[in-house]
Every structure is written in structure tokens, then in C-alpha cells.
Scaffold this active site. Structure first.
Site, PDB file in Angstrom:
ATOM      1  N   LYS A  30       0.838  -1.214   0.000  1.00 57.31           N
ATOM      2  CA  LYS A  30       0.000   0.000   0.000  1.00 57.31           C
ATOM      3  C   LYS A  30       0.865   1.254   0.000  1.00 57.31           C
ATOM      4  O   LYS A  30       0.660   2.163  -0.797  1.00 57.31           O
ATOM      5  CB  LYS A  30      -0.902  -0.005   1.251  1.00 57.31           C
ATOM      6  CG  LYS A  30      -1.575   1.338   1.514  1.00 57.31           C
ATOM      7  CD  LYS A  30      -2.468   1.306   2.735  1.00 57.31           C
ATOM      8  CE  LYS A  30      -1.796   1.510   4.055  1.00 57.31           C
ATOM      9  NZ  LYS A  30      -1.482   2.910   4.419  1.00 57.31           N
ATOM     10  N   ASN A  31       1.846   1.296   0.912  1.00 60.89           N
ATOM     11  CA  ASN A  31       2.599   2.534   1.095  1.00 60.89           C
ATOM     12  C   ASN A  31       3.651   2.775   0.020  1.00 60.89           C
ATOM     13  O   ASN A  31       4.313   3.809   0.022  1.00 60.89           O
ATOM     14  CB  ASN A  31       3.218   2.581   2.498  1.00 60.89           C
ATOM     15  CG  ASN A  31       2.145   2.788   3.553  1.00 60.89           C
ATOM     16  OD1 ASN A  31       1.007   3.147   3.232  1.00 60.89           O
ATOM     17  ND2 ASN A  31       2.498   2.547   4.813  1.00 60.89           N
ATOM     18  N   ARG A 100      -4.833  10.562   4.503  1.00 60.78           N
ATOM     19  CA  ARG A 100      -3.807  11.598   4.616  1.00 60.78           C
ATOM     20  C   ARG A 100      -2.776  11.527   3.505  1.00 60.78           C
ATOM     21  O   ARG A 100      -2.179  12.547   3.137  1.00 60.78           O
ATOM     22  CB  ARG A 100      -3.087  11.470   5.954  1.00 60.78           C
ATOM     23  CG  ARG A 100      -3.972  11.609   7.158  1.00 60.78           C
ATOM     24  CD  ARG A 100      -3.148  11.382   8.391  1.00 60.78           C
ATOM     25  NE  ARG A 100      -1.936  12.193   8.330  1.00 60.78           N
ATOM     26  CZ  ARG A 100      -1.874  13.466   8.682  1.00 60.78           C
ATOM     27  NH1 ARG A 100      -2.933  14.069   9.157  1.00 60.78           N
ATOM     28  NH2 ARG A 100      -0.748  14.123   8.562  1.00 60.78           N
ATOM     29  N   CYS A 124      -5.384  12.574  13.344  1.00 61.40           N
ATOM     30  CA  CYS A 124      -6.022  11.311  12.986  1.00 61.40           C
ATOM     31  C   CYS A 124      -5.920  10.363  14.170  1.00 61.40           C
ATOM     32  O   CYS A 124      -5.410  10.740  15.224  1.00 61.40           O
ATOM     33  CB  CYS A 124      -5.389  10.715  11.743  1.00 61.40           C
ATOM     34  SG  CYS A 124      -3.784  10.004  12.046  1.00 61.40           S
ATOM     35  N   ARG A 129      -0.008  14.310  13.549  1.00 55.37           N
ATOM     36  CA  ARG A 129       0.513  14.126  12.196  1.00 55.37           C
ATOM     37  C   ARG A 129       0.515  15.397  11.346  1.00 55.37           C
ATOM     38  O   ARG A 129      -0.197  15.498  10.334  1.00 55.37           O
ATOM     39  CB  ARG A 129      -0.227  12.990  11.479  1.00 55.37           C
ATOM     40  CG  ARG A 129      -0.072  11.683  12.210  1.00 55.37           C
ATOM     41  CD  ARG A 129      -0.694  10.530  11.472  1.00 55.37           C
ATOM     42  NE  ARG A 129       0.096  10.070  10.347  1.00 55.37           N
ATOM     43  CZ  ARG A 129      -0.328   9.157   9.486  1.00 55.37           C
ATOM     44  NH1 ARG A 129      -1.531   8.654   9.603  1.00 55.37           N
ATOM     45  NH2 ARG A 129       0.449   8.749   8.517  1.00 55.37           N
ATOM     46  N   ASP A 317       4.213   0.388  12.165  1.00 54.53           N
ATOM     47  CA  ASP A 317       3.051  -0.264  11.547  1.00 54.53           C
ATOM     48  C   ASP A 317       2.917  -1.743  11.936  1.00 54.53           C
ATOM     49  O   ASP A 317       1.948  -2.393  11.542  1.00 54.53           O
ATOM     50  CB  ASP A 317       3.115  -0.132  10.014  1.00 54.53           C
ATOM     51  CG  ASP A 317       2.886   1.293   9.548  1.00 54.53           C
ATOM     52  OD1 ASP A 317       2.407   2.108  10.343  1.00 54.53           O
ATOM     53  OD2 ASP A 317       3.207   1.593   8.379  1.00 54.53           O
ATOM     54  N   ILE A 339       7.359   6.806  17.264  1.00 50.26           N
ATOM     55  CA  ILE A 339       7.015   7.524  16.021  1.00 50.26           C
ATOM     56  C   ILE A 339       5.735   8.357  16.185  1.00 50.26           C
ATOM     57  O   ILE A 339       5.707   9.531  15.841  1.00 50.26           O
ATOM     58  CB  ILE A 339       6.845   6.550  14.829  1.00 50.26           C
ATOM     59  CG1 ILE A 339       8.077   5.633  14.700  1.00 50.26           C
ATOM     60  CG2 ILE A 339       6.569   7.302  13.525  1.00 50.26           C
ATOM     61  CD1 ILE A 339       9.352   6.308  14.277  1.00 50.26           C
ATOM     62  N   ARG A 411      -8.752  -0.718   4.357  1.00 50.60           N
ATOM     63  CA  ARG A 411      -7.874   0.328   3.828  1.00 50.60           C
ATOM     64  C   ARG A 411      -6.533  -0.256   3.409  1.00 50.60           C
ATOM     65  O   ARG A 411      -5.888   0.267   2.509  1.00 50.60           O
ATOM     66  CB  ARG A 411      -7.602   1.392   4.897  1.00 50.60           C
ATOM     67  CG  ARG A 411      -8.807   2.217   5.246  1.00 50.60           C
ATOM     68  CD  ARG A 411      -8.410   3.331   6.154  1.00 50.60           C
ATOM     69  NE  ARG A 411      -7.382   4.137   5.508  1.00 50.60           N
ATOM     70  CZ  ARG A 411      -6.795   5.193   6.051  1.00 50.60           C
ATOM     71  NH1 ARG A 411      -7.142   5.568   7.250  1.00 50.60           N
ATOM     72  NH2 ARG A 411      -5.885   5.859   5.396  1.00 50.60           N
TER      73      ARG A 411
HETATM   74  N1  EPU Z   1       6.116  14.477  11.163  1.00 52.49           N
HETATM   75  C1  EPU Z   1       6.084  15.815  11.490  1.00 52.49           C
HETATM   76  N2  EPU Z   1       5.899  16.715  10.493  1.00 52.49           N
HETATM   77  C2  EPU Z   1       5.755  16.346   9.183  1.00 52.49           C
HETATM   78  C3  EPU Z   1       5.794  14.978   8.859  1.00 52.49           C
HETATM   79  C4  EPU Z   1       5.990  14.062   9.873  1.00 52.49           C
HETATM   80  O1  EPU Z   1       6.217  16.189  12.653  1.00 52.49           O
HETATM   81  O2  EPU Z   1       5.594  17.224   8.333  1.00 52.49           O
HETATM   82  C5  EPU Z   1       6.321  13.491  12.233  1.00 52.49           C
HETATM   83  C6  EPU Z   1       5.090  12.600  12.425  1.00 52.49           C
HETATM   84  O3  EPU Z   1       4.123  13.223  13.243  1.00 52.49           O
HETATM   85  C7  EPU Z   1       5.692  11.376  13.028  1.00 52.49           C
HETATM   86  C8  EPU Z   1       7.040  11.277  12.316  1.00 52.49           C
HETATM   87  O4  EPU Z   1       7.316  12.580  11.811  1.00 52.49           O
HETATM   88  O5  EPU Z   1       5.926  11.592  14.396  1.00 52.49           O
HETATM   89  C9  EPU Z   1       7.130  10.282  11.198  1.00 52.49           C
HETATM   90  O6  EPU Z   1       5.963  10.304  10.407  1.00 52.49           O
HETATM   91  P1  EPU Z   1       6.028  10.113   8.829  1.00 52.49           P
HETATM   92  O7  EPU Z   1       5.944  11.415   8.165  1.00 52.49           O
HETATM   93  O8  EPU Z   1       7.177   9.221   8.462  1.00 52.49           O
HETATM   94  O9  EPU Z   1       4.658   9.337   8.558  1.00 52.49           O
HETATM   95  P2  EPU Z   1       3.834   9.432   7.252  1.00 52.49           P
HETATM   96  O10 EPU Z   1       4.750   9.658   6.112  1.00 52.49           O
HETATM   97  O11 EPU Z   1       2.680  10.330   7.439  1.00 52.49           O
HETATM   98  C10 EPU Z   1       4.036   6.891   6.606  1.00 52.49           C
HETATM   99  C11 EPU Z   1       3.093   5.751   6.375  1.00 52.49           C
HETATM  100  C12 EPU Z   1       2.464   5.347   7.703  1.00 52.49           C
HETATM  101  C13 EPU Z   1       3.584   4.931   8.663  1.00 52.49           C
HETATM  102  C14 EPU Z   1       4.591   6.075   8.812  1.00 52.49           C
HETATM  103  C15 EPU Z   1       5.798   5.706   9.653  1.00 52.49           C
HETATM  104  C16 EPU Z   1       2.390   6.142   4.111  1.00 52.49           C
HETATM  105  C17 EPU Z   1       1.302   6.507   3.172  1.00 52.49           C
HETATM  106  N3  EPU Z   1       2.091   6.169   5.418  1.00 52.49           N
HETATM  107  O12 EPU Z   1       3.249   7.952   7.147  1.00 52.49           O
HETATM  108  O13 EPU Z   1       1.628   4.226   7.428  1.00 52.49           O
HETATM  109  O14 EPU Z   1       3.053   4.611   9.904  1.00 52.49           O
HETATM  110  O15 EPU Z   1       5.067   6.484   7.513  1.00 52.49           O
HETATM  111  O16 EPU Z   1       6.475   4.627   9.116  1.00 52.49           O
HETATM  112  O17 EPU Z   1       3.477   5.798   3.683  1.00 52.49           O
HETATM  113  C18 EPU Z   1      -0.121   2.716   7.840  1.00 52.49           C
HETATM  114  O18 EPU Z   1       0.156   2.156   6.754  1.00 52.49           O
HETATM  115  O19 EPU Z   1      -0.911   2.197   8.676  1.00 52.49           O
HETATM  116  C19 EPU Z   1       0.504   3.993   8.169  1.00 52.49           C
HETATM  117  C20 EPU Z   1       0.019   4.803   9.116  1.00 52.49           C
END
Ligand code: EPU
Length: 435
Positions: A30-31, A100, A124, A129, A317, A339, A411
Site C-alpha cells: 500500500k505505502n 492523509r 487522525c 501528524r 506499523d 514515532i 484500507r
Molecule cells: N512528522 C512531522 N511533520 C511532518 C511529517 C511528519 O512532525 O511534516 C512526524 C510525524 O508526526 C511522526 C514522524 O514525523 O511523528 C514520522 O511520520 P512520517 O511522516 O514518516 O509518517 P507518514 O509519512 O505520514 C508513513 C506511512 C504510515 C507509517 C509512517 C511511519 C504512508 C502513506 N504512510 O506515514 O503508514 O506509519 O510512515 O512509518 O506511507 C499505515 O500504513 O498504517 C501507516 C500509518
């Protein structure tokens, strides 16, 4: 959603206590699929994406693409995408609030058209996030971002300009967004403290096939030499390591024997170590991982601590699923979620099934109650991974578990009920009487 509507929604019924046995075919990730779909926005043309999972999230992303004027057609496991007629640069609230990852259209739209408008995602079920890393990264490349009526308006007067971008914390989607934006920028962009998840490697491979010039794959320092043009391509989505890990934990939690096929074992280094630490036999093959937990039925599982970390650390995850396993261990384990600040929503539901868990900030202490530690109960799914932990708990519990709100599972897990039934699980999806 009203109470009446919730009452009419599908539920999962699991009769626990059956050791799972057999092999599961893993779907595309998915990701990885989500950013690779949006990467097609970078350049007009026809693309073929192979091994794309058919999930609620990938369908939402295709709806968003169609909203932008893009044509997407499914052909079995593949997707044909034609991005020639891009005619909008807006990701509306209705779609962003359900997923998101819609934020991933920002980078490619800014690179191709210089403008993008996206509803600001709110908090969320797993935490606040924010998307500040994405926005400050784009600003480094010359984009002006402002918030108007709940929407981020992003605009670049001229072509994006390469620069140095540093993330305070490795962020998966911010790294992907900046990478995509930088491929068409003027000059060189350096992304420091980039995330290294395998899904980013899959995106880099696709962008390279499109003609992008990117150095540093699989490292936290990415260098992108911007190009004037890119071309469309054909690319394959990598197998879903989180889906694979979920089934491996599920098989083990029931004291079963079996595994996952069509996966990349190198993508699950930390899970393999933690499962071995719990006393489970794990055999790594070329494109498969097999587990055997039959001995654990006699001796029980050993308690294991985990700390979630960016890749190659233990994935957030797979945190909820491992917690379900640890409720069955012989001793006390500690799970530290570094995280996301609110990713323990499954705890209250596991407690309803008899688990003994206490939370102190970002740490959960699980007092394992041994193999008979869980009993079936009605529970409610709260987010995608929390839901799969409840399925695992239900499979390992004695008696019947009824899981409500299973749209969360849909999802991110393709054909989960069918795949589990194929392993011998006593599981069914039921729709309550609509009267
Ligand atoms: N963060 C910030 N600011 C930002 C972006 C991130 O503070 O602008 C923080 C987040 O709040 C968190 C950390 O940085 O504390 C890392 O979050 P990250 O940005 O890596 O998460 P994401 O990119 O929103 C993806 C996956 C998630 C997975 C996370 C961590 C996708 C579409 N989603 O989310 O997947 O948990 O990386 O590995 O790739 C899931 O599949 O169930 C899922 C939630």
C-alpha cells in the site's frame, strides 16, 4: 456516521484457538503504491504500474487522480494511468480527510505546474501528524505556502530551484514528496536525514526509470540533480512488508506453522529478530519467510521488548500486532512507541479480551498471561494496524471475537478474510440485519 449506520456495518467474526497452517501470497505494498501512483503526475504520458493492491486507500487515491483529470484503469493486478489531461491541482477535503496520503500529490503537482491546493489534513486516530516538514521543504525549493479556508495554497512563481532540505526527523511521505518535487527542479537538491523505508527505494527506482538523476538510495542523504523533462514508464510495486509481518505474527500467535510467499525478507530485519527472540522458529528463504511456533504451544512465548524506529528499526506499523502476541507471553514486555504519540488505541480493546497492559506516556507494559491469556469479546477497530492486532488477538483467543468497524482493515489488507481462511482460520465477514 450515525449510530444506526454503524450498527448496519459489516463485522468480522473470529472463532479463536485454531492454529494457522499454510502459506499466504503477499500483495503489493500500500505505502509504495500510493506515492508511485502520484509520481505519474510528474509528466504527461501513459504509465503501467504492476502489482497494485486493490484496497480502500488505493481506490481513494485513484478517485483523487480522477478528480485531477487523470484516467486510471485496472487490468488485473496492474494499473494503466494516463496523465495527459491533468486539469486540476486541488486535493479536496472529502478525499484528504479519508486518506492523509493524499498529501503526496503536492510534490508532483508543484514540480509540473507550479501550483497546488490541498485541504490541510487534521489529526487522525494515531496522532496529530502535521505536514510542516513537507511545507518547509517545498519553501526551500522556492514555493510559497499559505493557509486559506482550511486549504494549503502552494505556489511557485518560477520553476522550482534545488536547495538543501533537512528534516528534524525522518519522514516517509515528506521524503517522497520532496524527492518528486526535486526531480524537475533547476539545479541540485540535497535531502538530509531522509527516511530510508523500502517504499522510498521503490519510488526512487520509478523516478530513475522516468529519467530522474538520484543518488543515495537506501541512505539518509539523497541527492537529486534536477532534469528538464521526464518520461512515463512501467514499474512494479514491491511486496507489502507490513502485510507479510502481520500474517507471520498471526500464524505464530496461534501456535501455528506456515509463512508468507512473494515477499522480500530483507525488508523485515527487525521483526525476524524479535520473533526469534520470542522463541519462534523463523526460516528465511529467497522470496519467503516461514515461521513455526508449535514448540511455543508447550513452552509459551518469551517476552520481548520493542522500540519503534524509522527503518531499518522496528516498524510502528507492526507495533499493535506484536503487542497482541506479547499478551500471550510468559512474562512482562515493554513496547516503546517513538514515532506516533497516540498509537495505543488498540490497548483498551485488547484489555476487553483479558490482556493486562498499562500505559505510561509512549510506553506500554504488557504483563503476558501465557497462551490462554485472551478470551473472545466484542471489540472495535480504531485504525488500520490496531484492527489487524485485534484480528490476531481474536485468532489466538479462546471463544468468539466480534470486530466492528472493519472498514479500517479494508484500507490496507487485500482479501484478508480469504487469506486467513486459506490458512485454516475460522473467520467470516457478516453484515448485521439491516432491519
Ligand atoms: N512528522 C512531522 N511533520 C511532518 C511529517 C511528519 O512532525 O511534516 C512526524 C510525524 O508526526 C511522526 C514522524 O514525523 O511523528 C514520522 O511520520 P512520517 O511522516 O514518516 O509518517 P507518514 O509519512 O505520514 C508513513 C506511512 C504510515 C507509517 C509512517 C511511519 C504512508 C502513506 N504512510 O506515514 O503508514 O506509519 O510512515 O512509518 O506511507 C499505515 O500504513 O498504517 C501507516 C500509518
Amino acid at each position: 456516521m450515525t449510530i444506526k449506520e454503524v450498527g448496519k456495518m459489516e463485522k468480522l467474526i473470529v472463532e479463536g484457538g485454531v492454529p494457522l497452517d499454510g502459506e499466504v501470497e503477499i500483495s503489493g505494498a500500500k505505502n509504495a503504491a500510493l506515492p508511485l501512483i502520484t509520481a505519474t503526475l510528474l509528466c504527461a504520458g501513459r504509465y503501467r504500474l504492476k502489482n497494485v493492491p486493490d484496497l480502500r486507500d488505493t481506490r481513494t487515491m485513484l478517485r483523487l487522480m480522477e478528480h485531477l483529470g487523470i484516467t486510471c484503469e485496472r487490468d488485473g493486478k496492474d494499473l494503466e494511468i494516463d496523465t495527459t489531461n491533468l486539469n486540476s491541482a486541488e486535493a479536496p477535503y472529502e478525499l484528504v480527510k479519508t486518506m492523509r496520503a493524499s498529501v503526496l500529490v503536492l510534490g508532483p503537482l508543484l514540480a509540473r505546474t507550479g501550483v497546488a491546493r490541498i485541504s490541510l489534513p487534521g489529526g487522525c486516530a494515531i496522532g496529530a501528524r502535521p505536514i510542516n516538514y513537507h511545507l518547509s521543504g517545498f519553501e526551500q525549493l522556492g514555493v510559497k505556502c499559505s493557509l486559506e479556508n482550511g486549504y494549503i495554497e502552494a505556489k511557485a512563481e518560477n520553476r522550482l530551484k534545488g536547495n538543501v532540505v533537512y528534516f528534524d526527523m525522518p519522514s516517509v511521505t515528506a521524503t517522497e514528496n520532496l524527492l518528486m518535487a526535486a526531480t524537475l527542479a533547476r539545479g541540485t537538491t540535497i535531502i538530509k536525514n531522509a527516511a530510508k523505508e523500502p517504499e522510498i527505494g521503490n519510488l526512487i527506482d520509478m523516478l530513475t526509470l522516468m529519467g530522474a538523476d538520484i543518488e543515495g538510495k537506501n541512505t539518509d542523504l539523497l541527492t537529486v540533480h534536477g532534469r528538464d523533462n521526464l518520461t512515463s514508464c512501467e514499474v512494479e510495486i514491491i511486496p507489502d512488508r507490513i502485510e507479510a509481518g502481520t500474517y507471520l505474527i498471526g500464524i505464530a500467535a496461534t501456535g501455528g506453522q506456515g509463512g508468507v510467499k512473494n515477499c522480500i525478507p530483507e525488508h523485515l530485519p527487525s521483526l525476524i529478530e524479535k520473533m526469534r527472540g520470542a522463541g519462534i522458529l523463523v526460516e528465511v528463504q529467497d522470496r519467503a519467510i516461514m515461521v513455526d511456533a508449535r514448540e511455543c504451544c508447550k513452552k509459551g512465548f518469551k517476552e520481548v521488548d520493542i522500540t519503534t524506529m524509522p527503518y531499518p528499526g522496528y516498524p510502528t506499523d507492526l507495533q499493535a500486532q506484536f503487542m497482541a502476541l506479547m499478551t500471550l507471553a510468559n512474562g512482562v514486555s515493554v513496547i516503546h512507541e517513538t514515532i506516533f504519540e497516540n498509537r495505543f488505541m488498540h490497548v483498551a480493546e485488547l484489555q476487553r479480551m483479558g490482556a493486562s497492559i498499562s500505559i505510561d506516556g509512549r510506553r506500554a507494559m504488557i504483563s503476558g498471561k501465557g497462551l490462554k491469556g485472551l478470551t473472545g469479546a466484542p471489540v472495535m477497530a480504531t485504525d488500520l494496524r490496531a484492527s489487524s492486532s485485534l484480528v490476531i488477538a481474536g485468532l489466538a483467543a479462546s471463544g468468539m471475537t466480534e470486530i466492528a468497524r472493519i472498514y479500517h482493515l479494508e484500507r490496507g489488507y487485500e482479501s484478508m478474510v480469504e487469506k486467513l481462511a486459506g490458512l485454516g482460520a475460522d473467520i467470516a465477514r457478516v453484515r448485521p440485519d439491516s432491519s
